[in-house]
Structure formats: structure tokens, C-alpha cells
Write an enzyme that holds these catalytic residues in place. Structure first.
Site, PDB file in Angstrom:
ATOM      1  CG  ASP A  59     -41.213  11.831 -48.854  1.00 19.91           C
ATOM      2  OD1 ASP A  59     -41.077  10.489 -48.785  1.00 19.91           O
ATOM      3  OD2 ASP A  59     -41.546  12.458 -50.082  1.00 19.91           O
ATOM      4  CD  GLU A  94     -51.043  19.852 -39.685  1.00 17.68           C
ATOM      5  OE1 GLU A  94     -49.820  19.783 -39.167  1.00 17.68           O
ATOM      6  OE2 GLU A  94     -51.956  20.726 -39.248  1.00 17.68           O
ATOM      7  CD1 TRP A  97     -51.325  23.918 -51.661  1.00 19.33           C
ATOM      8  CD2 TRP A  97     -53.187  22.993 -52.242  1.00 19.33           C
ATOM      9  NE1 TRP A  97     -51.220  23.536 -53.006  1.00 19.33           N
ATOM     10  CE2 TRP A  97     -52.281  22.917 -53.247  1.00 19.33           C
ATOM     11  CE3 TRP A  97     -54.561  22.525 -52.167  1.00 19.33           C
ATOM     12  CZ2 TRP A  97     -52.536  22.164 -54.336  1.00 19.33           C
ATOM     13  CZ3 TRP A  97     -54.995  21.702 -53.483  1.00 19.33           C
ATOM     14  CH2 TRP A  97     -53.927  21.886 -54.587  1.00 19.33           C
ATOM     15  CB  ILE A  98     -55.533  28.232 -46.397  1.00 12.52           C
ATOM     16  CG1 ILE A  98     -54.031  28.788 -46.748  1.00 12.52           C
ATOM     17  CG2 ILE A  98     -55.891  28.670 -44.965  1.00 12.52           C
ATOM     18  CD1 ILE A  98     -52.938  28.183 -46.050  1.00 12.52           C
ATOM     19  CB  SER A 141     -43.149  28.363 -49.031  1.00  8.73           C
ATOM     20  OG  SER A 141     -42.675  28.066 -47.768  1.00  8.73           O
ATOM     21  N   GLY A 189     -52.814  30.115 -41.888  1.00 11.02           N
ATOM     22  CA  GLY A 189     -51.914  30.127 -43.361  1.00 11.02           C
ATOM     23  C   GLY A 189     -50.517  29.964 -43.246  1.00 11.02           C
ATOM     24  CD  GLU A 249     -45.423  32.282 -48.208  1.00 10.23           C
ATOM     25  OE1 GLU A 249     -44.582  32.324 -49.143  1.00 10.23           O
ATOM     26  OE2 GLU A 249     -45.573  32.862 -47.085  1.00 10.23           O
TER      27      GLU A 249
HETATM   28  P1  TGC Z   1     -35.791  23.582 -37.553  1.00  7.99           P
HETATM   29  O1  TGC Z   1     -34.743  24.403 -37.863  1.00  7.99           O
HETATM   30  O2  TGC Z   1     -35.891  22.408 -37.609  1.00  7.99           O
HETATM   31  O3  TGC Z   1     -36.856  24.338 -36.604  1.00  7.99           O
HETATM   32  C1  TGC Z   1     -37.051  25.587 -36.534  1.00  7.99           C
HETATM   33  C2  TGC Z   1     -37.422  25.924 -35.151  1.00  7.99           C
HETATM   34  O4  TGC Z   1     -38.630  25.173 -34.813  1.00  7.99           O
HETATM   35  C3  TGC Z   1     -38.559  24.308 -33.645  1.00  7.99           C
HETATM   36  N1  TGC Z   1     -39.229  22.985 -34.172  1.00  7.99           N
HETATM   37  C4  TGC Z   1     -40.401  22.651 -33.555  1.00  7.99           C
HETATM   38  N2  TGC Z   1     -40.907  23.123 -32.466  1.00  7.99           N
HETATM   39  C5  TGC Z   1     -42.033  22.701 -32.230  1.00  7.99           C
HETATM   40  N3  TGC Z   1     -42.501  21.526 -32.856  1.00  7.99           N
HETATM   41  C6  TGC Z   1     -41.989  20.907 -33.993  1.00  7.99           C
HETATM   42  N4  TGC Z   1     -42.566  19.945 -34.538  1.00  7.99           N
HETATM   43  C7  TGC Z   1     -40.739  21.630 -34.142  1.00  7.99           C
HETATM   44  N5  TGC Z   1     -39.731  21.296 -35.475  1.00  7.99           N
HETATM   45  C8  TGC Z   1     -38.897  22.064 -35.248  1.00  7.99           C
HETATM   46  C9  TGC Z   1     -37.019  24.074 -33.719  1.00  7.99           C
HETATM   47  O5  TGC Z   1     -36.624  23.753 -32.387  1.00  7.99           O
HETATM   48  C10 TGC Z   1     -36.200  25.346 -34.059  1.00  7.99           C
HETATM   49  O6  TGC Z   1     -36.836  26.187 -32.789  1.00  7.99           O
HETATM   50  P2  TGC Z   1     -35.712  27.252 -32.476  1.00  7.99           P
HETATM   51  O7  TGC Z   1     -36.345  27.944 -31.139  1.00  7.99           O
HETATM   52  O8  TGC Z   1     -34.448  26.575 -32.232  1.00  7.99           O
HETATM   53  O9  TGC Z   1     -35.469  28.429 -33.560  1.00  7.99           O
HETATM   54  O10 TGC Z   1     -36.685  24.205 -38.887  1.00  7.99           O
HETATM   55  P3  TGC Z   1     -36.636  23.561 -40.564  1.00  7.99           P
HETATM   56  O11 TGC Z   1     -36.635  24.646 -41.096  1.00  7.99           O
HETATM   57  O12 TGC Z   1     -35.284  22.779 -40.766  1.00  7.99           O
HETATM   58  O13 TGC Z   1     -37.909  22.391 -40.684  1.00  7.99           O
HETATM   59  C11 TGC Z   1     -37.994  21.434 -39.993  1.00  7.99           C
HETATM   60  C12 TGC Z   1     -39.336  20.684 -40.818  1.00  7.99           C
HETATM   61  C13 TGC Z   1     -39.032  20.367 -42.242  1.00  7.99           C
HETATM   62  C14 TGC Z   1     -39.476  19.483 -39.920  1.00  7.99           C
HETATM   63  C15 TGC Z   1     -40.529  21.597 -40.780  1.00  7.99           C
HETATM   64  O14 TGC Z   1     -40.499  22.624 -41.448  1.00  7.99           O
HETATM   65  C16 TGC Z   1     -41.741  20.875 -41.109  1.00  7.99           C
HETATM   66  O15 TGC Z   1     -42.466  20.242 -40.453  1.00  7.99           O
HETATM   67  N6  TGC Z   1     -42.184  21.094 -42.350  1.00  7.99           N
HETATM   68  C17 TGC Z   1     -43.542  20.515 -42.717  1.00  7.99           C
HETATM   69  C18 TGC Z   1     -44.510  21.746 -42.904  1.00  7.99           C
HETATM   70  C19 TGC Z   1     -45.932  21.239 -42.561  1.00  7.99           C
HETATM   71  O16 TGC Z   1     -46.143  20.259 -41.970  1.00  7.99           O
HETATM   72  N7  TGC Z   1     -46.648  22.151 -42.946  1.00  7.99           N
HETATM   73  C20 TGC Z   1     -48.169  22.080 -42.600  1.00  7.99           C
HETATM   74  C21 TGC Z   1     -48.997  23.056 -42.847  1.00  7.99           C
HETATM   75  S1  TGC Z   1     -50.535  23.237 -41.960  1.00  7.99           S
HETATM   76  C22 TGC Z   1     -51.579  22.022 -42.655  1.00  7.99           C
HETATM   77  O17 TGC Z   1     -50.947  21.166 -43.535  1.00  7.99           O
HETATM   78  C23 TGC Z   1     -53.000  22.158 -42.212  1.00  7.99           C
HETATM   79  S2  TGC Z   1     -53.731  20.471 -43.127  1.00  7.99           S
HETATM   80  C24 TGC Z   1     -55.236  20.552 -42.609  1.00  7.99           C
HETATM   81  C25 TGC Z   1     -55.396  19.622 -41.440  1.00  7.99           C
HETATM   82  O18 TGC Z   1     -54.740  19.637 -40.614  1.00  7.99           O
HETATM   83  O19 TGC Z   1     -56.425  18.997 -41.444  1.00  7.99           O
HETATM   84  P1  FAD Z   2     -43.472  19.990 -51.220  1.00  4.92           P
HETATM   85  O1  FAD Z   2     -42.898  20.588 -50.349  1.00  4.92           O
HETATM   86  O2  FAD Z   2     -43.306  20.877 -52.479  1.00  4.92           O
HETATM   87  O3  FAD Z   2     -43.128  18.600 -51.724  1.00  4.92           O
HETATM   88  C1  FAD Z   2     -43.354  17.685 -52.785  1.00  4.92           C
HETATM   89  C2  FAD Z   2     -42.493  16.446 -52.860  1.00  4.92           C
HETATM   90  O4  FAD Z   2     -41.217  16.887 -52.381  1.00  4.92           O
HETATM   91  C3  FAD Z   2     -43.214  15.599 -51.510  1.00  4.92           C
HETATM   92  O5  FAD Z   2     -43.212  14.368 -52.027  1.00  4.92           O
HETATM   93  C4  FAD Z   2     -42.238  15.829 -50.197  1.00  4.92           C
HETATM   94  O6  FAD Z   2     -42.390  14.887 -49.574  1.00  4.92           O
HETATM   95  C5  FAD Z   2     -40.890  15.897 -51.042  1.00  4.92           C
HETATM   96  N1  FAD Z   2     -39.981  16.718 -50.250  1.00  4.92           N
HETATM   97  C6  FAD Z   2     -40.135  17.821 -50.169  1.00  4.92           C
HETATM   98  N2  FAD Z   2     -38.880  18.146 -49.202  1.00  4.92           N
HETATM   99  C7  FAD Z   2     -38.118  17.373 -49.167  1.00  4.92           C
HETATM  100  C8  FAD Z   2     -36.822  16.686 -48.627  1.00  4.92           C
HETATM  101  N3  FAD Z   2     -36.272  17.564 -47.573  1.00  4.92           N
HETATM  102  N4  FAD Z   2     -36.392  15.750 -48.912  1.00  4.92           N
HETATM  103  C9  FAD Z   2     -37.049  14.564 -49.537  1.00  4.92           C
HETATM  104  N5  FAD Z   2     -38.153  14.837 -50.175  1.00  4.92           N
HETATM  105  C10 FAD Z   2     -38.713  16.227 -49.821  1.00  4.92           C
HETATM  106  N6  FAD Z   2     -51.251  24.173 -45.431  1.00  4.92           N
HETATM  107  C11 FAD Z   2     -51.525  25.164 -44.317  1.00  4.92           C
HETATM  108  O7  FAD Z   2     -50.657  26.057 -43.929  1.00  4.92           O
HETATM  109  N7  FAD Z   2     -52.911  25.279 -43.997  1.00  4.92           N
HETATM  110  C12 FAD Z   2     -53.780  24.442 -44.305  1.00  4.92           C
HETATM  111  O8  FAD Z   2     -54.904  24.679 -43.671  1.00  4.92           O
HETATM  112  C13 FAD Z   2     -53.409  23.462 -45.322  1.00  4.92           C
HETATM  113  N8  FAD Z   2     -54.518  22.538 -45.580  1.00  4.92           N
HETATM  114  C14 FAD Z   2     -54.371  21.737 -46.639  1.00  4.92           C
HETATM  115  C15 FAD Z   2     -55.322  21.003 -47.272  1.00  4.92           C
HETATM  116  C16 FAD Z   2     -55.194  20.044 -48.155  1.00  4.92           C
HETATM  117  C17 FAD Z   2     -56.315  19.292 -48.877  1.00  4.92           C
HETATM  118  C18 FAD Z   2     -53.902  19.906 -48.756  1.00  4.92           C
HETATM  119  C19 FAD Z   2     -53.736  18.973 -49.799  1.00  4.92           C
HETATM  120  C20 FAD Z   2     -52.767  20.858 -48.250  1.00  4.92           C
HETATM  121  C21 FAD Z   2     -52.956  21.422 -47.127  1.00  4.92           C
HETATM  122  N9  FAD Z   2     -52.024  22.403 -46.692  1.00  4.92           N
HETATM  123  C22 FAD Z   2     -52.165  23.421 -45.799  1.00  4.92           C
HETATM  124  C23 FAD Z   2     -50.588  22.324 -47.344  1.00  4.92           C
HETATM  125  C24 FAD Z   2     -49.516  21.140 -46.911  1.00  4.92           C
HETATM  126  O9  FAD Z   2     -49.404  21.323 -45.722  1.00  4.92           O
HETATM  127  C25 FAD Z   2     -48.619  21.155 -47.964  1.00  4.92           C
HETATM  128  O10 FAD Z   2     -49.288  20.441 -48.987  1.00  4.92           O
HETATM  129  C26 FAD Z   2     -47.577  20.305 -47.287  1.00  4.92           C
HETATM  130  O11 FAD Z   2     -46.991  20.869 -46.260  1.00  4.92           O
HETATM  131  C27 FAD Z   2     -46.541  19.618 -48.550  1.00  4.92           C
HETATM  132  O12 FAD Z   2     -46.145  21.105 -49.110  1.00  4.92           O
HETATM  133  P2  FAD Z   2     -46.164  21.050 -50.923  1.00  4.92           P
HETATM  134  O13 FAD Z   2     -47.284  20.527 -51.298  1.00  4.92           O
HETATM  135  O14 FAD Z   2     -45.719  22.323 -51.197  1.00  4.92           O
HETATM  136  O15 FAD Z   2     -45.030  20.051 -51.144  1.00  4.92           O
END
Ligand code: TGC
Ligand code: FAD
Length: 392
Positions: A375, A371, A170-171, A144, A138, A141
Site C-alpha cells: 500500500d 520495507e 520487528w528488528i 509506528s 531499528g 516501533e
Molecule cells: P516525507 O515528508 O515524504 O519525507 C520526509 C523526508 O524524507 C525524504 N524522503 C526520502 N528520502 C530518500 N529516500 C526516500 N525514499 C524518501 N522518502 C522521503 C523527503 O524528501 C523528506 O526530506 P526533507 O529533507 O524534505 O525532510 O515523509 P512521510 O512521513 O510523509 O513518509 C513518507 C513514507 C510513508 C513514504 C515513508 O515514511 C515510508 O517509506 N514509510 C514506510 C516505512 C518503511 O518502509 N519502514 C521499513 C523499516 S526497515 C525494514 O522493514 C527492514 S525489513 C528487513 C529487510 O530489508 O530484509
Molecule cells: P502498519 O503501518 O500498522 O500498517 C498496517 C496496514 O495499514 C498495512 O496494510 C498498511 O499498508 C496499511 N496502511 C498504513 N498506512 C496507510 C496509509 N497511509 N494508507 C493506506 N493504508 C495504510 N523494521 C525495521 O525498522 N527494521 C527491521 O529490520 C525490520 N525487519 C522486519 C522483519 C520482518 C519479518 C517484518 C514482518 C517486519 C520488519 N520490520 C522491520 C518492520 C516493517 O518495516 C513494518 O512491519 C512495516 O513498515 C509496516 O509497518 P506495520 O507492521 O506497523 O504496519
């Protein structure tokens, strides 16, 4: 119309197969056989009904794919490349199946393996590897998503205990999970907590009305003053780096998996275009369709090669997060392109769940978002290219 004999494998045009080790091939074959025998015949129905059988988790545990790239605690300890090949085969079945495995192994189990205490590892990892327990992760949010650093869920200390309050959205695996890895803001930065199912104040509610990833459980997690002992804290993760390091693992699996979804769409398009006749010929005899098939084959092969290259880098301990971002960005975009093209090749049948293509196509709309959206990954690559962070 002239026919030519061909010796090329249409689904492995560049002979990637020849570069695999015997062990990698065995693992790939075992997962492919599982998907063929257990998943392909039924997954269209699961998708249509918006469900996935819970027994699959135990079966995937027996297959050995849950946390397969982790060492010890009942995990198989395979190479990263072997794990990637497994993800490719799983996602050739359905992105939801790969998601289940990614979230269990690369997010929940990896978080515990990398950042947990000995006690936490011993308590959870063997059961999660065997598929006797389910994990979720998780981070996201309601307010977020791309910016997890803005999370509101927080944990405050109360004596030796922690008290968690907030929402996660979305977990994947959420309502099934026996243990949720929950990330929360604390007075010591962003920290991770293990929240067992049944803890008072903790609930998971299924998210319905999804038109993508329907053969996957997606939930909202509700944390209303959830009291946890000090031992629930993941001791090793002390900042946002903790959860982001887990995402690298799952994104690696996704960049392989996307190549599998694309391959399945290409296979359906080749099959359809050589059997569907219009204007007196198979539609695959028309140049415009062959152009589409060639384009799709290029994308599938390129995606597979890119995944293999990143797998070899990861096995050598050299894979960097921005390279994972490039792989996820490129391969999911390629897979979407292939799925949309294949859907057109199939004409009206392209919108039917009797064929796999529309299911893959709409699943990939989730894959390109979760993940890290396309973008976000473009911005990670852009920052690496320029040295300028364009997120804020
Ligand atoms: P930022 O200031 O860049 O970084 C904070 C700290 O984290 C470190 N860091 C990383 N470390 C390891 N791997 C990475 N990829 C890292 N990216 C950054 C960084 O060095 C720093 O460390 P420290 O020690 O200096 O504090 O953070 P930011 O707030 O500017 O954000 C950067 C950004 C936008 C790239 C990051 O927040 C991001 O990746 N956002 C996307 C969120 C996301 O992908 N969520 C996924 C949720 S889980 C999910 O979707 C599961 S789907 C189900 C499935 O997988 O099938
Ligand atoms: P937002 O962050 O609100 O983005 C909306 C739009 O704005 C997107 O097009 C994005 O690219 C764009 N945008 C955002 N920031 C910027 C920027 N700085 N510059 C330009 N464009 C920007 N999350 C978990 O934690 N655990 C899970 O197991 C998990 N499973 C998932 C399963 C499914 C089926 C789905 C759909 C989502 C899941 N997620 C999970 C959540 C997923 O990781 C988020 O949906 C994803 O990280 C995007 O966040 P958001 O949907 O809030 O979109």
C-alpha cells in the site's frame, strides 16, 4: 500427448543471462553455488525449527556479499546490478537469507557508510563486511510502522552524552547484532545512533511465533535510558531523510530478491508438473497447468527484466526512490502470485516443507509488508503520478 524438444532455458526464457558482464556472471555464479551447497539442503529444517545458524554470517562475509556494493572499508565495491544478482540468488534460497544480507549491508552498513563519521566507519565497516560483526537497523516501533515520522523513541542530551529511551519492533538480526543503528527523536529532529551490544539499558528479545521468515532472526529492541557518548551520533543524518535514504538501498535488493523467490517456485512447479502423473499423463500435459506455468514464467521474466533495468539505472546514478517503489511493489506482488500458483500446482505436496514453495510463499507475506507495505509503495507511485500526497 506429443513431445517437442525445446532449447529454451525455462528459468531464463528471455536470455537475460546474455546481457550480463563477465564480472556480474561470476558473482552470480559464486552466490548461486554457495546457496546450492550450503543452504538448499538444510533451509527447510531451519525454517521448521525457527532458527538460522550464526556461522552463516562469517561464511557470507567470506563470500563477499556483506555491503558488497559499498566502496572502501573492506567492502567489495561492486556494481549495484551485481549486488542485485546476489540478492536474487540468495532469495532463491530463502528470503530470510537475503534479509540477513540486506539488513547488514543495505541498512546497517549503508547508514554508517553514508551518514557516519570517519571513526564510526573505521570501527564498524571492516568487521561488518567480513561478517565478524552483525548489524541491525531499528526504525519500526510497536506504534509506528508505515509512518516512521511518528516514532516515540527519543534521545535527550545530558552534558556531552545522549540518553535514549524507547522500543523498536520487528528488528531483523536484532538479538545477534553487535551494533544497532537506532533512529530516535531529538531536539534536532530525527537522528541516528550507534548502540553497541552490551550497553547498559539496551536489550534485544527474540520475537517468536512467526509463521513467516522463520529462518531469520527478528527481535524487539528495548532502550531503557541507554547512555551513549556524543560520538555515537551519526553526524550526517539530520532528519527522517536519513533512515528513508537507507530504505531505498534495501528495497532495491528486495526487488531483485523477489525475482529469485519466484524463480525457485517456478522451477519447482516445472519439475513437479513434468514428473507427477494423474489421469495417465504428467499433469504438465494438461492445458490448464501449462497456462499456469506460462503465467508464472511471464511473471518471473518480467520481474527479472524490471530488476535488471532498475539496476542499470542505479549504476548510471539515475534511479529515483519512486522507481524503487514501483519495482518493489511490482516484483513482490508478482512473486507472491507465482508462489501461490506454484503451491497449487504441487497439490498436497505444495504445503510440505519437503518442497520449497510453501516456505517461499509464506516468506513473501513478510516481504510484501516490510520495507514499506505494498500500500505504501502504491501511494508513493500514486503521489508521483498525480502530484497529490494521499498518505494523510
Ligand atoms: P516525507 O515528508 O515524504 O519525507 C520526509 C523526508 O524524507 C525524504 N524522503 C526520502 N528520502 C530518500 N529516500 C526516500 N525514499 C524518501 N522518502 C522521503 C523527503 O524528501 C523528506 O526530506 P526533507 O529533507 O524534505 O525532510 O515523509 P512521510 O512521513 O510523509 O513518509 C513518507 C513514507 C510513508 C513514504 C515513508 O515514511 C515510508 O517509506 N514509510 C514506510 C516505512 C518503511 O518502509 N519502514 C521499513 C523499516 S526497515 C525494514 O522493514 C527492514 S525489513 C528487513 C529487510 O530489508 O530484509
Ligand atoms: P502498519 O503501518 O500498522 O500498517 C498496517 C496496514 O495499514 C498495512 O496494510 C498498511 O499498508 C496499511 N496502511 C498504513 N498506512 C496507510 C496509509 N497511509 N494508507 C493506506 N493504508 C495504510 N523494521 C525495521 O525498522 N527494521 C527491521 O529490520 C525490520 N525487519 C522486519 C522483519 C520482518 C519479518 C517484518 C514482518 C517486519 C520488519 N520490520 C522491520 C518492520 C516493517 O518495516 C513494518 O512491519 C512495516 O513498515 C509496516 O509497518 P506495520 O507492521 O506497523 O504496519
Amino acid at each position: 500427448m506429443t513431445s517437442r524438444s525445446t532449447t529454451v532455458d525455462p528459468l531464463d526464457f528471455l536470455s537475460v543471462e546474455s546481457t550480463l558482464s563477465d564480472e556480474e556472471r561470476d558473482i552470480r555464479d559464486a552466490v548461486r553455488a554457495f546457496v546450492r551447497s550450503r543452504v538448499l539442503a538444510e533451509v527447510g529444517d531451519w525454517f521448521e525449527q525457527g532458527r538460522v545458524p550464526r556461522e552463516l554470517v562469517g561464511e557470507l562475509g567470506k563470500l563477499g556479499v556483506l555491503g558488497m556494493h559499498l566502496e572502501g572499508y573492506g567492502c567489495a565495491g561492486t556494481s549495484a546490478t551485481a549486488y542485485g544478482l546476489a540478492c536474487l540468488e540468495l532469495e532463491a534460497g530463502d528470503s530470510g537469507l537475503r534479509s540477513l544480507v540486506s539488513v547488514q549491508g543495505s541498512l546497517a552498513m549503508f547508514a554508517i557508510h553514508r551518514w557516519g563519521s570517519q571513526e564510526q566507519k573505521q570501527e564498524w565497516l571492516p568487521r561488518l563486511a567480513a561478517g565478524e560483526a552483525v548489524g541491525c537497523f531499528g526504525l519500526t516501533e510497536p506504534d509506528s510502522g508505515s509512518d516512521p515520522g511518528s516514532m516515540r523513541t527519543h534521545a535527550r542530551r545530558d552534558g556531552d552524552d545522549w540518553v535514549l529511551r524507547g522500543r523498536k519492533m520487528w528488528i531483523t538480526n536484532g538479538t545477534w547484532a553487535d551494533v544497532a543503528v537506532v533512529w530516535a527523536r531529538t531536539d534536532m529532529g530525527i537522528r541516528g545512533f550507534l548502540v553497541p551490544k552490551g550497553t547498559p539499558g539496551f536489550a534485544a528479545q527474540e520475537i517468536s511465533k512467526k509463521l513467516s521468515l522463520r529462518a531469520s532472526v527478528t527481535a524487539e529492541l528495548i532502550l531503557d535510558d541507554v547512555r551513549l557518548p556524543a560520538s555515537a551520533l551519526l553526524p550526517g543524518a539530520t532528519s527522517l531523510r536519513g533512515p528513508l535514504s537507507c530504505l531505498n538501498e534495501a528495497r532495491f535488493g528486495i526487488l531483485w530478491g523477489a525475482a529469485g523467490a519466484a524463480r525457485a517456485c517456478l522451477a519447482a512447479a516445472i519439475d513437479y508438473s513434468t514428473t507427477r502423473t494423474q489421469f495417465g499423463k504428467p499433469i504438465g500435459a494438461f492445458q490448464i497447468q501449462q497456462h499456469k506455468l506460462a503465467h508464472m514464467a511471464v511473471e518471473v521474466n518480467r520481474a527479472t527484466l524490471l530488476a535488471l533495468h532498475l539496476g542499470r539505472l542505479k549504476d548510471a546514478g539515475q534511479l529515483r526512490p519512486e522507481q524503487v517503489s514501483m519495482g518493489k511493489l511490482a516484483n513482490v506482488n508478482s512473486a507472491l502470485d507465482v508462489a501461490r500458483t506454484a503451491r497449487q500446482v504441487l497439490g498436497a505436496n505444495g504445503i510440505s516443507l519437503e518442497y520449497p514453495v510453501i516456505r517461499h510463499m509464506v516468506n513473501l507475506e513478510s516481504v510484501v509488508t516490510y520495507e514499506g507495505t505494498a500500500d505504501v509503495h502504491a501511494l508513493v507511485v500514486g503521489a508521483a503520478l498525480t502530484g497529490i500526497d494521499a498518505f494523510r
